[in-house]
Design a protein around this motif. Structure first.
Motif, PDB file in Angstrom:
ATOM      1  N   LEU A   1       0.804  -1.228   0.000  1.00  0.00           N
ATOM      2  CA  LEU A   1       0.000   0.000   0.000  1.00  0.00           C
ATOM      3  C   LEU A   1       0.837   1.278   0.000  1.00  0.00           C
ATOM      4  CD1 LEU A   1      -3.020  -0.839   2.309  1.00  0.00           C
ATOM      5  CD2 LEU A   1      -2.803  -1.032  -0.169  1.00  0.00           C
ATOM      6  N   THR A   2       2.149   1.130   0.092  1.00  0.00           N
ATOM      7  CA  THR A   2       3.025   2.298  -0.056  1.00  0.00           C
ATOM      8  C   THR A   2       4.438   1.815  -0.360  1.00  0.00           C
ATOM      9  OG1 THR A   2       3.763   4.371   0.974  1.00  0.00           O
ATOM     10  CG2 THR A   2       3.669   2.449   2.381  1.00  0.00           C
ATOM     11  N   LEU A   3       5.166   2.624  -1.102  1.00  0.00           N
ATOM     12  CA  LEU A   3       6.589   2.371  -1.343  1.00  0.00           C
ATOM     13  C   LEU A   3       7.344   3.341  -0.447  1.00  0.00           C
ATOM     14  CD1 LEU A   3       6.486   1.940  -5.200  1.00  0.00           C
ATOM     15  CD2 LEU A   3       6.923   0.151  -3.498  1.00  0.00           C
ATOM     16  N   THR A   4       7.723   2.851   0.712  1.00  0.00           N
ATOM     17  CA  THR A   4       8.215   3.696   1.785  1.00  0.00           C
ATOM     18  C   THR A   4       9.322   4.627   1.322  1.00  0.00           C
ATOM     19  OG1 THR A   4       7.698   1.891   3.290  1.00  0.00           O
ATOM     20  CG2 THR A   4       9.073   3.661   4.142  1.00  0.00           C
ATOM     21  N   GLY A   5       9.142   5.912   1.633  1.00  0.00           N
ATOM     22  CA  GLY A   5      10.108   6.914   1.203  1.00  0.00           C
ATOM     23  C   GLY A   5      11.468   6.766   1.845  1.00  0.00           C
ATOM     24  N   ARG A   6      11.540   6.092   2.994  1.00  0.00           N
ATOM     25  CA  ARG A   6      12.837   5.935   3.649  1.00  0.00           C
ATOM     26  C   ARG A   6      13.797   5.122   2.795  1.00  0.00           C
ATOM     27  NH1 ARG A   6       9.033   4.808   7.627  1.00  0.00           N
ATOM     28  NH2 ARG A   6       8.779   6.446   9.185  1.00  0.00           N
ATOM     29  N   MET A   7      13.274   4.032   2.198  1.00  0.00           N
ATOM     30  CA  MET A   7      14.104   3.238   1.292  1.00  0.00           C
ATOM     31  C   MET A   7      13.217   2.297   0.482  1.00  0.00           C
ATOM     32  SD  MET A   7      16.203   0.715   0.093  1.00  0.00           S
ATOM     33  CE  MET A   7      16.529  -0.667   1.174  1.00  0.00           C
TER      34      MET A   7
ATOM     35  N   ASP B   1       7.850  13.393 -13.821  1.00  0.00           N
ATOM     36  CA  ASP B   1       6.944  14.541 -13.721  1.00  0.00           C
ATOM     37  C   ASP B   1       6.008  14.411 -12.524  1.00  0.00           C
ATOM     38  OD1 ASP B   1       8.070  15.692 -15.940  1.00  0.00           O
ATOM     39  OD2 ASP B   1       6.527  14.988 -17.334  1.00  0.00           O
ATOM     40  N   MET B   2       5.545  13.184 -12.245  1.00  0.00           N
ATOM     41  CA  MET B   2       4.648  12.990 -11.098  1.00  0.00           C
ATOM     42  C   MET B   2       5.401  13.161  -9.789  1.00  0.00           C
ATOM     43  SD  MET B   2       1.935   9.956 -10.202  1.00  0.00           S
ATOM     44  CE  MET B   2       0.662  10.630 -11.269  1.00  0.00           C
ATOM     45  N   VAL B   3       6.664  12.737  -9.772  1.00  0.00           N
ATOM     46  CA  VAL B   3       7.475  12.953  -8.578  1.00  0.00           C
ATOM     47  C   VAL B   3       7.663  14.442  -8.336  1.00  0.00           C
ATOM     48  CG1 VAL B   3       9.792  12.702  -7.607  1.00  0.00           C
ATOM     49  CG2 VAL B   3       8.658  10.733  -8.639  1.00  0.00           C
ATOM     50  N   ARG B   4       7.948  15.185  -9.391  1.00  0.00           N
ATOM     51  CA  ARG B   4       8.199  16.621  -9.245  1.00  0.00           C
ATOM     52  C   ARG B   4       6.927  17.395  -8.900  1.00  0.00           C
ATOM     53  NH1 ARG B   4      12.091  20.195 -10.770  1.00  0.00           N
ATOM     54  NH2 ARG B   4      13.209  18.671 -12.038  1.00  0.00           N
ATOM     55  N   SER B   5       5.823  17.074  -9.555  1.00  0.00           N
ATOM     56  CA  SER B   5       4.608  17.854  -9.353  1.00  0.00           C
ATOM     57  C   SER B   5       3.391  16.948  -9.460  1.00  0.00           C
ATOM     58  CB  SER B   5       4.521  18.982 -10.388  1.00  0.00           C
ATOM     59  OG  SER B   5       3.340  19.728 -10.235  1.00  0.00           O
ATOM     60  N   ASP B   6       2.821  16.631  -8.323  1.00  0.00           N
ATOM     61  CA  ASP B   6       1.638  15.776  -8.266  1.00  0.00           C
ATOM     62  C   ASP B   6       0.495  16.574  -7.649  1.00  0.00           C
ATOM     63  OD1 ASP B   6       0.046  13.596  -8.530  1.00  0.00           O
ATOM     64  OD2 ASP B   6       0.957  12.422  -6.910  1.00  0.00           O
ATOM     65  N   PHE B   7      -0.721  16.235  -8.022  1.00  0.00           N
ATOM     66  CA  PHE B   7      -1.867  16.985  -7.509  1.00  0.00           C
ATOM     67  C   PHE B   7      -3.133  16.163  -7.673  1.00  0.00           C
ATOM     68  CE2 PHE B   7      -1.455  17.996 -12.004  1.00  0.00           C
ATOM     69  CZ  PHE B   7      -2.753  17.845 -12.467  1.00  0.00           C
TER      70      PHE B   7
ATOM     71  N   LEU C   1       2.690  18.642  -1.581  1.00  0.00           N
ATOM     72  CA  LEU C   1       3.986  19.084  -1.084  1.00  0.00           C
ATOM     73  C   LEU C   1       4.776  17.885  -0.581  1.00  0.00           C
ATOM     74  CD1 LEU C   1       6.007  21.263  -0.122  1.00  0.00           C
ATOM     75  CD2 LEU C   1       4.672  21.428   1.985  1.00  0.00           C
ATOM     76  N   THR C   2       4.153  17.055   0.230  1.00  0.00           N
ATOM     77  CA  THR C   2       4.772  15.840   0.749  1.00  0.00           C
ATOM     78  C   THR C   2       4.232  14.640  -0.037  1.00  0.00           C
ATOM     79  OG1 THR C   2       3.025  15.565   2.401  1.00  0.00           O
ATOM     80  CG2 THR C   2       4.921  16.885   3.026  1.00  0.00           C
ATOM     81  N   GLY C   3       4.580  13.432   0.414  1.00  0.00           N
ATOM     82  CA  GLY C   3       3.994  12.229  -0.160  1.00  0.00           C
ATOM     83  C   GLY C   3       4.564  11.779  -1.479  1.00  0.00           C
ATOM     84  N   ASP C   4       5.862  12.010  -1.728  1.00  0.00           N
ATOM     85  CA  ASP C   4       6.467  11.523  -2.969  1.00  0.00           C
ATOM     86  C   ASP C   4       6.394  10.010  -3.056  1.00  0.00           C
ATOM     87  OD1 ASP C   4       9.362  10.533  -1.830  1.00  0.00           O
ATOM     88  OD2 ASP C   4       8.694  12.343  -0.821  1.00  0.00           O
ATOM     89  N   ASP C   5       6.444   9.312  -1.893  1.00  0.00           N
ATOM     90  CA  ASP C   5       6.358   7.855  -1.909  1.00  0.00           C
ATOM     91  C   ASP C   5       4.979   7.383  -2.358  1.00  0.00           C
ATOM     92  OD1 ASP C   5       5.298   8.970   0.395  1.00  0.00           O
ATOM     93  OD2 ASP C   5       5.963   7.372   1.714  1.00  0.00           O
ATOM     94  N   LYS C   6       3.951   8.163  -2.061  1.00  0.00           N
ATOM     95  CA  LYS C   6       2.612   7.816  -2.534  1.00  0.00           C
ATOM     96  C   LYS C   6       2.452   8.114  -4.024  1.00  0.00           C
ATOM     97  CE  LYS C   6       0.077   6.088   0.798  1.00  0.00           C
ATOM     98  NZ  LYS C   6      -0.645   4.797   0.639  1.00  0.00           N
ATOM     99  N   SER C   7       3.149   9.120  -4.522  1.00  0.00           N
ATOM    100  CA  SER C   7       3.094   9.437  -5.955  1.00  0.00           C
ATOM    101  C   SER C   7       3.734   8.321  -6.776  1.00  0.00           C
ATOM    102  CB  SER C   7       3.798  10.776  -6.224  1.00  0.00           C
ATOM    103  OG  SER C   7       3.142  11.841  -5.585  1.00  0.00           O
ATOM    104  N   THR C   8       4.906   7.861  -6.349  1.00  0.00           N
ATOM    105  CA  THR C   8       5.579   6.775  -7.078  1.00  0.00           C
ATOM    106  C   THR C   8       4.746   5.498  -7.007  1.00  0.00           C
ATOM    107  OG1 THR C   8       6.878   6.247  -5.095  1.00  0.00           O
ATOM    108  CG2 THR C   8       7.872   7.751  -6.692  1.00  0.00           C
ATOM    109  N   TRP C   9       4.146   5.258  -5.831  1.00  0.00           N
ATOM    110  CA  TRP C   9       3.298   4.077  -5.664  1.00  0.00           C
ATOM    111  C   TRP C   9       2.103   4.137  -6.606  1.00  0.00           C
ATOM    112  CZ3 TRP C   9      -1.796   4.284  -3.616  1.00  0.00           C
ATOM    113  CH2 TRP C   9      -2.403   3.046  -3.375  1.00  0.00           C
ATOM    114  N   PHE C  10       1.427   5.273  -6.668  1.00  0.00           N
ATOM    115  CA  PHE C  10       0.235   5.368  -7.507  1.00  0.00           C
ATOM    116  C   PHE C  10       0.590   5.255  -8.982  1.00  0.00           C
ATOM    117  CE2 PHE C  10      -2.857   7.886  -9.960  1.00  0.00           C
ATOM    118  CZ  PHE C  10      -3.993   7.149  -9.684  1.00  0.00           C
ATOM    119  N   TRP C  11       1.722   5.822  -9.394  1.00  0.00           N
ATOM    120  CA  TRP C  11       2.128   5.741 -10.800  1.00  0.00           C
ATOM    121  C   TRP C  11       2.289   4.286 -11.217  1.00  0.00           C
ATOM    122  CZ3 TRP C  11       5.894   4.077 -14.167  1.00  0.00           C
ATOM    123  CH2 TRP C  11       5.952   4.712 -15.411  1.00  0.00           C
TER     124      TRP C  11
END
Length: 492
Positions: A246-252, A267-273, A285-295
């Motif tokens: 359910l998530t690709l943990t941002g720590r690693m 592009d989704m990592v840089r700017s997601d909405f 602003l936060t949640g880059d790990d959720k952006s990569t997961w959703f992509w």
């Protein structure tokens, strides 16, 4: 042992001390709490059973098949580390980069480290650590390359996107991997050899690992993080059985390089909405790990959990007090989750897996089922009998103790008596924080950055109206919840 004996004896004394007529007076409330508990513990039982099967049967088989396929291919793939460092204490950065360079020198196909920094002092420290580690491996000089990307302090998303483009210019092979590492996480030395075989399956887009918490702060904060990572181990194992964590943990986390280099991914990592019907366009602003997961989820890739690899996460307490620290962190974590879950639920269940789809839905349902129990107890204590409070307290002590015992069995170790109380705290306070964020998805703040996005930070009638409407809808939802549990429990 003595603390556990006192805990259990206290629970029994509290339970026996409740007058018998109280049970009859609050029977409606007890049935309501019991039905909610049956629902929640049935769901927990399903996840525990899935986790046990994954750890003992499914994962060992998957690991063996992957190792056999990788050996048969006879290739050595290159590894890229993408490390983001911002306002990290030098002693922590030294420890983190030492672990990364040590792991890089174990890579049979070589490794490249791209470090994204803001402060030039970090660049000097990183080069010093590399020199000290390289001196221990004189026979493999040139095997590890370092590139430093110095950017303005515009946020982690910009840092990741910039460094991904730097890696793209190095022309990764189609079987190479990219390891995303936070500046406060130490990687296992065998992370490359143990993770590369999992990518022999072309449907695997990314993997994430187990985590151990090396937490700096008060005792309660350390215990809370320890418990959270134990819960994470169980849930990740359960979800990985369906090949969609359910998530690709941002720590690693580790990604297939060809996917991480995709322009859409970057592009989704840089700017997601997301576009919200009431709040308008909400930029993440936060949640880059959720952006990569959703992509990856959107494109049908598998995302797995590797329980035999353990990242060490060096956590620092963000606020002086435990309550403030926990609330700040949960606000960020749950905000990332809720901002992404709506669009994930819009994907076909047949595409992402029915269990995965239902698990995402349950993260929303659990907000209200978790709050319903305490709400019904408080109403009964006010309008029927205050004796229900010690009865409920004993019930909480029993059920959370049993849950902690089962969870810690997956780790094979004991736990402090603070765990049952911290588990209940995480559930109830966490549910309230989720309910708060659910109606304020535009509120975001990094723990270490001053950058903040909030409806309160902008001027204008529209933004003030959105802030007021968020408060109104949140209060309305809590009001309906209280009325519902009062009616079902025959309190009114």
């Amino acid at each position: 042992m003595l603390a556990h004996i006192i805990y259990l004896l206290s629970m029994v004394i509290i339970m026996l001390g409740v007058p018998h007529p109280t049970m009859e007076n609050v029977s409606g409330t007890l049935i309501t709490v019991g039905l909610i508990g049956l629902w929640r513990y049935s769901w927990a039982g399903a996840n525990l059973a899935r986790a046990a099967y994954y750890l003992n049967i499914a994962y060992p088989r998957r690991r063996a098949r992957a190792a056999e396929a990788y050996a048969a291919r006879g290739l050595t793939d290159h590894t890229f580390f993408l490390v983001t460092t911002y306002k990290i204490a030098p002693e922590i950065s030294t420890r983190v980069y030492r672990s990364i360079f040590e792991a890089a020198y174990q890579a049979k196909g070589g490794a490249s480290i791209v470090a994204s920094i803001v402060d030039e002092a970090d660049a000097r420290l990183i080069r010093q650590v590399l020199a000290s580690v390289a001196a221990l491996h004189p026979s493999v000089r040139g095997k590890v390359a370092l590139k430093i990307d110095k950017i303005a302090g515009t946020g982690k998303r910009d840092a990741l996107a910039t460094s991904l483009r730097s890696i793209a210019r190095l022309n990764p092979g189609r079987n190479d991997i990219v390891i995303f590492v936070d500046g406060d996480s130490c990687v296992p030395i065998d992370v490359i050899d143990r993770s590369l075989p999992m990518f022999t399956d072309p449907a695997v887009g990314a993997v994430t690992t187990d985590e151990y918490s090396d937490t700096q702060g008060g005792r309660l904060f350390r215990d809370w993080f320890d418990l959270r990572f134990c819960q994470r181990h169980v849930m990740m194992s359960s979800m990985s059985l369906g090949e969609r964590v359910l998530t690709l943990t941002g720590r690693m986390s580790i990604f297939r390089a060809s996917l991480a280099m995709d322009s859409g991914f970057v592009d989704m990592v840089r700017s997601d909405f997301i576009d919200h019907w009431r709040l308008g366009r909400v930029h993440f602003l936060t949640g880059d790990d959720k952006s990569t997961w959703f992509w990856l989820l959107q494109r049908g890739y598998k995302m797995l959990y590797l329980p035999d690899l353990c990242t060490v996460s060096i956590e620092t307490q963000p606020k002086p007090g435990f309550m403030d620290s926990a609330t700040v962190l949960m606000t960020r974590w749950f905000g990332n989750m809720l901002r992404t879950n709506g669009r994930a639920l819009a994907l076909p269940a047949s595409q992402i897996g029915y269990f995965t789809w239902w698990s995402i839905l349950d993260q929303g349902i659990s907000i209200w089922t978790t709050l319903a129990g305490p709400a019904s107890i408080l109403l009964s204590a006010i309008f029927i009998s205050p004796w229900i409070l010690p009865l409920y307290f004993a019930w909480v002590m029993l059920t959370r103790y049993v849950m902690c015992t089962i969870i810690m069995a997956f780790r094979g170790r004991s736990f402090p008596v603070s765990f049952p109380f911290l588990l209940y705290f995480s559930q109830v306070v966490g549910a309230f924080v989720k309910s708060f964020i659910l109606f304020r998805l535009d509120r975001q703040k990094w723990t270490r950055q001053t950058t903040e996005k909030s409806s309160r930070s902008r001027v204008g009638f529209t933004q003030r109206f959105r802030t007021l409407s968020s408060s109104y809808m949140h209060c309305l939802a809590l009001g309906w919840l209280i009325l519902s549990v009062a009616y079902v429990g025959s309190i009114i």
